[in-house]
Design a protein around this motif. Structure first.
Motif, PDB file in Angstrom:
ATOM      1  N   GLY A 169      -3.948   3.904  -7.862  1.00 45.13           N
ATOM      2  CA  GLY A 169      -4.570   5.239  -7.172  1.00 45.13           C
ATOM      3  C   GLY A 169      -5.766   4.814  -6.058  1.00 45.13           C
ATOM      4  O   GLY A 169      -6.720   5.026  -6.201  1.00 45.13           O
ATOM      5  N   PRO A 170      -5.020   4.157  -4.896  1.00 48.34           N
ATOM      6  CA  PRO A 170      -6.177   3.489  -4.045  1.00 48.34           C
ATOM      7  C   PRO A 170      -6.684   4.593  -3.128  1.00 48.34           C
ATOM      8  O   PRO A 170      -5.845   5.704  -2.668  1.00 48.34           O
ATOM      9  N   SER A 171      -7.736   4.845  -3.074  1.00 47.50           N
ATOM     10  CA  SER A 171      -8.804   5.804  -2.275  1.00 47.50           C
ATOM     11  C   SER A 171      -9.249   5.490  -1.205  1.00 47.50           C
ATOM     12  O   SER A 171      -9.834   6.381  -0.176  1.00 47.50           O
ATOM     13  N   GLN A 172      -9.523   4.075  -1.009  1.00 50.20           N
ATOM     14  CA  GLN A 172     -10.178   3.878  -0.006  1.00 50.20           C
ATOM     15  C   GLN A 172      -9.760   3.980   1.850  1.00 50.20           C
ATOM     16  O   GLN A 172     -10.639   4.494   2.633  1.00 50.20           O
ATOM     17  N   PRO A 173      -8.569   4.231   1.931  1.00 50.15           N
ATOM     18  CA  PRO A 173      -8.056   4.183   3.374  1.00 50.15           C
ATOM     19  C   PRO A 173      -8.514   6.025   3.564  1.00 50.15           C
ATOM     20  O   PRO A 173      -8.924   6.000   4.634  1.00 50.15           O
ATOM     21  N   ARG A 174      -8.514   6.788   2.547  1.00 50.83           N
ATOM     22  CA  ARG A 174      -8.929   8.272   2.774  1.00 50.83           C
ATOM     23  C   ARG A 174     -10.427   8.049   3.219  1.00 50.83           C
ATOM     24  O   ARG A 174     -11.037   8.665   3.984  1.00 50.83           O
ATOM     25  N   VAL A 175     -11.302   7.558   2.153  1.00 53.57           N
ATOM     26  CA  VAL A 175     -12.606   7.575   1.989  1.00 53.57           C
ATOM     27  C   VAL A 175     -13.278   7.052   3.495  1.00 53.57           C
ATOM     28  O   VAL A 175     -14.180   7.529   4.009  1.00 53.57           O
ATOM     29  N   LEU A 176     -12.764   5.846   3.866  1.00 51.00           N
ATOM     30  CA  LEU A 176     -13.168   5.275   5.071  1.00 51.00           C
ATOM     31  C   LEU A 176     -12.832   5.608   6.370  1.00 51.00           C
ATOM     32  O   LEU A 176     -12.834   5.236   7.270  1.00 51.00           O
ATOM     33  N   LEU A 216       0.272  -0.050   2.582  1.00 56.06           N
ATOM     34  CA  LEU A 216       1.624  -0.616   2.423  1.00 56.06           C
ATOM     35  C   LEU A 216       2.801   0.381   1.921  1.00 56.06           C
ATOM     36  O   LEU A 216       3.819   0.165   1.847  1.00 56.06           O
ATOM     37  N   LEU A 217       2.125   1.603   1.714  1.00 55.27           N
ATOM     38  CA  LEU A 217       3.115   2.718   1.100  1.00 55.27           C
ATOM     39  C   LEU A 217       3.774   3.495   2.286  1.00 55.27           C
ATOM     40  O   LEU A 217       2.929   3.809   3.398  1.00 55.27           O
ATOM     41  N   GLY A 218       4.946   3.810   2.027  1.00 55.63           N
ATOM     42  CA  GLY A 218       5.685   4.742   3.104  1.00 55.63           C
ATOM     43  C   GLY A 218       5.144   5.732   3.321  1.00 55.63           C
ATOM     44  O   GLY A 218       4.859   6.633   4.266  1.00 55.63           O
ATOM     45  N   SER A 219       4.686   6.646   2.001  1.00 55.75           N
ATOM     46  CA  SER A 219       4.524   8.009   1.950  1.00 55.75           C
ATOM     47  C   SER A 219       3.236   8.171   1.344  1.00 55.75           C
ATOM     48  O   SER A 219       3.140   7.496   0.107  1.00 55.75           O
ATOM     49  N   PRO A 220       2.325   9.081   1.386  1.00 57.83           N
ATOM     50  CA  PRO A 220       1.233   9.437   0.340  1.00 57.83           C
ATOM     51  C   PRO A 220       1.845   9.749  -1.150  1.00 57.83           C
ATOM     52  O   PRO A 220       1.290   9.500  -2.263  1.00 57.83           O
ATOM     53  N   ASP A 221       3.170  10.228  -1.201  1.00 56.79           N
ATOM     54  CA  ASP A 221       3.747  10.522  -2.553  1.00 56.79           C
ATOM     55  C   ASP A 221       4.283   9.435  -3.240  1.00 56.79           C
ATOM     56  O   ASP A 221       4.524   9.401  -4.449  1.00 56.79           O
ATOM     57  N   ASP A 222       4.473   8.188  -2.583  1.00 58.37           N
ATOM     58  CA  ASP A 222       4.911   7.059  -3.155  1.00 58.37           C
ATOM     59  C   ASP A 222       3.874   6.677  -4.563  1.00 58.37           C
ATOM     60  O   ASP A 222       2.597   6.581  -4.225  1.00 58.37           O
ATOM     61  N   ALA A 223       4.477   6.496  -5.477  1.00 61.71           N
ATOM     62  CA  ALA A 223       3.927   6.076  -6.841  1.00 61.71           C
ATOM     63  C   ALA A 223       4.120   4.446  -6.970  1.00 61.71           C
ATOM     64  O   ALA A 223       5.258   4.036  -6.842  1.00 61.71           O
ATOM     65  N   ILE A 224       3.202   3.749  -7.277  1.00 61.87           N
ATOM     66  CA  ILE A 224       3.080   2.382  -7.887  1.00 61.87           C
ATOM     67  C   ILE A 224       3.552   2.488  -9.282  1.00 61.87           C
ATOM     68  O   ILE A 224       2.585   2.492 -10.041  1.00 61.87           O
ATOM     69  N   ILE A 225       4.643   2.262  -9.681  1.00 64.65           N
ATOM     70  CA  ILE A 225       4.710   2.356 -11.077  1.00 64.65           C
ATOM     71  C   ILE A 225       5.081   0.880 -11.484  1.00 64.65           C
ATOM     72  O   ILE A 225       6.127   0.434 -11.539  1.00 64.65           O
ATOM     73  N   TRP A 226       3.879   0.100 -11.659  1.00 68.53           N
ATOM     74  CA  TRP A 226       4.326  -1.381 -12.107  1.00 68.53           C
ATOM     75  C   TRP A 226       3.312  -1.747 -13.384  1.00 68.53           C
ATOM     76  O   TRP A 226       2.462  -0.848 -13.645  1.00 68.53           O
ATOM     77  N   ARG A 227       4.019  -2.457 -14.035  1.00 71.27           N
ATOM     78  CA  ARG A 227       3.489  -3.013 -15.310  1.00 71.27           C
ATOM     79  C   ARG A 227       2.245  -3.926 -14.632  1.00 71.27           C
ATOM     80  O   ARG A 227       2.250  -4.584 -13.567  1.00 71.27           O
ATOM     81  N   GLY A 228       1.142  -4.569 -15.644  1.00 74.38           N
ATOM     82  CA  GLY A 228       0.579  -5.582 -15.313  1.00 74.38           C
ATOM     83  C   GLY A 228       0.835  -6.568 -14.200  1.00 74.38           C
ATOM     84  O   GLY A 228       0.137  -6.752 -13.097  1.00 74.38           O
ATOM     85  N   ASP A 258      -4.126  10.928  -5.512  1.00 77.15           N
ATOM     86  CA  ASP A 258      -3.531  10.210  -6.688  1.00 77.15           C
ATOM     87  C   ASP A 258      -2.692  10.970  -7.749  1.00 77.15           C
ATOM     88  O   ASP A 258      -1.633  10.416  -8.130  1.00 77.15           O
ATOM     89  N   VAL A 259      -2.920  12.295  -7.749  1.00 75.88           N
ATOM     90  CA  VAL A 259      -2.114  13.213  -8.756  1.00 75.88           C
ATOM     91  C   VAL A 259      -0.593  13.293  -8.054  1.00 75.88           C
ATOM     92  O   VAL A 259       0.186  13.597  -8.825  1.00 75.88           O
ATOM     93  N   ARG A 260      -0.571  13.212  -6.950  1.00 74.38           N
ATOM     94  CA  ARG A 260       0.619  13.278  -6.254  1.00 74.38           C
ATOM     95  C   ARG A 260       1.636  12.172  -6.799  1.00 74.38           C
ATOM     96  O   ARG A 260       2.597  12.270  -6.756  1.00 74.38           O
ATOM     97  N   LYS A 261       0.928  11.360  -6.736  1.00 74.79           N
ATOM     98  CA  LYS A 261       1.876   9.857  -7.160  1.00 74.79           C
ATOM     99  C   LYS A 261       2.249  10.136  -8.667  1.00 74.79           C
ATOM    100  O   LYS A 261       3.360   9.794  -8.894  1.00 74.79           O
ATOM    101  N   GLU A 262       1.351  10.748  -9.536  1.00 75.60           N
ATOM    102  CA  GLU A 262       1.671  11.062 -10.847  1.00 75.60           C
ATOM    103  C   GLU A 262       3.030  12.146 -11.089  1.00 75.60           C
ATOM    104  O   GLU A 262       3.616  11.828 -11.863  1.00 75.60           O
ATOM    105  N   VAL A 263       2.873  13.197 -10.037  1.00 78.38           N
ATOM    106  CA  VAL A 263       4.086  13.821  -9.974  1.00 78.38           C
ATOM    107  C   VAL A 263       5.364  13.188  -9.773  1.00 78.38           C
ATOM    108  O   VAL A 263       6.328  13.340 -10.172  1.00 78.38           O
TER     109      VAL A 263
END
Lengths: 318, 259
Positions: A105-112, A143-155, B161-166
């Motif tokens: 859930g990276p937020s820094q690009p938006r906040v900054l 590094l993500l193509g779209s803001p909808d991209d989810a990083i579904i990674w384990r540890g 972040d919630v969009r990623k969960e969707v």
């Protein structure tokens, strides 16, 4: 069930596992019959070789701040951005870096305010994105193509990414590197801590909380984490503390401190209390829009409170 | 695994602190007030909030022949709760585990808890799209869960972040029951001016964008916040507030669809 402890053994290890980094890994009597014995007995031993690489790469970084909280949504990313921006404005001759280790859930690009920017590769590694002349940022968000991209990674994949951020980003000379973290006390926190522990210079954790007990509960766990891992605690910031109605100036406790809030918890847990940031709806708006709240609303009580907190943080390191 | 459970509902959000645990506990209480047998499983291992919110801190989990006995909120046994919080000696103890240990614990929670016959099992999750979520998704594939309720707050920073969960739900084939927008607007108790502290309408917009139902918008109501730690049902204590009406409608929605 035994009490949870710092982990350096696999989930299916026998009770007296010596730990995968031990000299006796795969050889101790407890290892007989363990499904991992072969791996431990033949694999490379001792600490992760990347630790030395991080130490080399960050040798020109004087101070490292981990911004932590057991709880999510309390304002870790907001406080990271405010703290870095405030320090960079106060000391224009010094350099600051922000590393976002919240992989899911990276937020820094938006906040900054650098959403959609690209990271470039150079001879000496990845170049971070510059927010100001003396403030740079690295985040998986770039590094993500779209803001909808989810990083579904384990540890392990998350840890690999953090290792890359610490060994392959060309930070240059920095006075402070501020690390924004996800909530919890798990992979990201253990990896960042393991890597930073051996680096030169100072380090410490700034913890963020909101005033209500359900948040403090998890922040106490984070303080326990810091103590167990040997991370010096700079102190605790209480965020979203009081809300002043913009129409009638009545103060309301949105997240009531039924148990005394952060100040009382700091006494209990014997850590420093850095102060409180009042809830200003304009701050949430600035974060959404990537604007610099400190210059846009320099008279806000939140900015005044922030500067007092910044002074305490700088005192800790200087 | 979970043979005696009729319906399974996940409560998810990419973002932390948006109210997943509050929605989970209050939804469980609402369903149990409607005379359903309900189970609530907290798989947030590093930050378990359910025992505190339900006023159950300090209770112990016991072992029986069938497995771990969950903690019941009252003698009627219509709400059973399981959380790692019940297994910690001290409330300041930290669970400092990497993924594999968390995965093993969640599998144990799903396989070894002796839930009695349940109409609903609600699973409260930590933020993110990582070990806990992948594990629960993989385990539940075998038992056909009903789907997920996604909780968000209205500001862009949370929605991002919630969009990623969707995306996570869509990629892994989890049905999305709908989106709840929480902390939308605060009404000043003095002058009744409504301030959208964390913006407003973001959950509605996300539901439209993702083409999933919008289950309701919950305001910031300090009276609801004050119920934290008491284990009291909002629908019973504050029957006229907006939050109660929406909780009831979500509960009706879930039970109408399934019965």
């Amino acid at each position: 069930m035994s009490a949870p402890e710092v982990e350096n053994k696999p989930a299916d290890a026998p009770e007296h596992c010596p730990g995968t980094e031990s000299e006796n890994a795969g050889k101790a009597s407890a290892c007989a019959g363990c499904p991992n014995q072969q791996i431990c007995a033949t694999g490379p031993k001792g600490p992760d070789p990347s630790i030395a690489l991080v130490k080399e790469k960050l040798k020109e970084v004087r101070n490292k701040i981990l911004v932590l909280s057991g709880k999510g949504g309390v304002g870790k990313s907001t406080v990271t951005a405010l703290l870095s921006r405030a320090m960079a404005q106060l000391n224009p001759e010094r350099n600051y870096g922000v590393l976002d280790v919240d992989i899911c859930g990276p937020s820094q690009p938006r906040v900054l305010g650098v959403l959609g920017e690209q990271v470039h590769q150079s001879g000496s590694g990845w170049s971070p994105v510059y927010v100001e002349d003396n403030l740079s940022l690295m985040s998986i968000g770039f590094l993500l193509g779209s803001p909808d991209d989810a990083i579904i990674w384990r540890g392990p994949k998350k840890n690999g990414m953090i290792r890359q951020f610490l060994t392959e980003v060309d930070w240059g000379q920095l006075d402070y590197l501020v690390l924004d973290t996800p909530p919890g006390t798990s992979d990201e926190h253990l990896s960042a801590t393991t890597f930073l522990k051996e680096t030169d210079g100072n380090w410490g954790a700034v913890l963020v909380t909101t005033p209500q007990e359900v948040a403090l509960l998890d922040v106490r766990k984070e303080i326990t984490f810091c103590k167990k891992m040997g991370i010096p605690v700079v102190g605790v910031v209480e965020n979203m503390s009081v809300f002043v109605c913009p129409k009638c100036t009545t103060e309301s406790d949105i997240f009531p401190a039924k148990t005394g809030g952060a100040e009382k918890m700091c006494e209990e847990m014997e850590v420093a209390y850095l102060g409180k940031l009042p809830l200003d709806p304009r701050l949430a708006k600035c974060c959404d829009e990537g604007k610099d709240f400190i210059t846009e609303h320099s008279k806000s009580p939140t900015v005044i409170a922030l500067h007092q907190i910044v002074a305490k943080v700088q005192d800790f390191f200087d | 695994m979970l043979e005696k459970v009729k319906h399974i509902i996940l409560v998810l959000s990419g973002k932390g602190g948006v109210g997943k645990s509050t929605v989970s506990t209050q939804l469980a209480l609402t369903l149990s007030e409607s005379k359903f047998k309900v189970g609530l499983l907290d798989i947030d291992l590093c930050g378990p909030s359910v025992p505190y919110l339900l006023g159950l801190e300090g209770h112990d989990v016991h072992q029986c022949e069938e497995g771990w006995v969950p903690v019941y909120t009252n003698a009627d046994k219509n709400l059973a709760v399981m959380s790692i919080g019940f297994l910690l000696k001290n409330r300041t103890d930290a669970v400092i585990w990497r993924g594999p240990k968390k995965t093993a614990m969640i599998k144990q929670f799903l396989e070894d808890v002796a839930w009695e016959d349940l109409d609903y099992l609600i699973i409260d999750t930590p933020p993110g799209t990582s070990d806990e979520h992948i594990t629960v998704m993989e385990c539940l594939k075998a038992v056909n869960a009903d789907g997920a309720i996604i909780v968000t707050t209205p500001q862009e920073m949370a929605l991002e972040d919630v969009r990623k969960e969707v995306t996570f739900c869509k990629k892994t084939g989890i049905n999305i029951i709908g989106i709840v927008e929480n902390m939308s607007g605060f009404v000043c108790p003095n002058c009744t001016e409504c301030t959208n502290i964390f913006s407003s309408g973001g959950g509605v917009a996300l539901a439209e964008l993702a083409k999933v139902p919008h289950l309701g918008t919950l305001p910031i109501d300090p009276r609801v916040g004050a119920l934290a730690g008491s284990g009291k049902a909002c629908v019973k204590e504050l029957p006229d507030c907006t939050t109660s009406k929406i909780l009831q409608s979500i509960a009706d929605n879930i039970s109408a669809e399934k019965s």
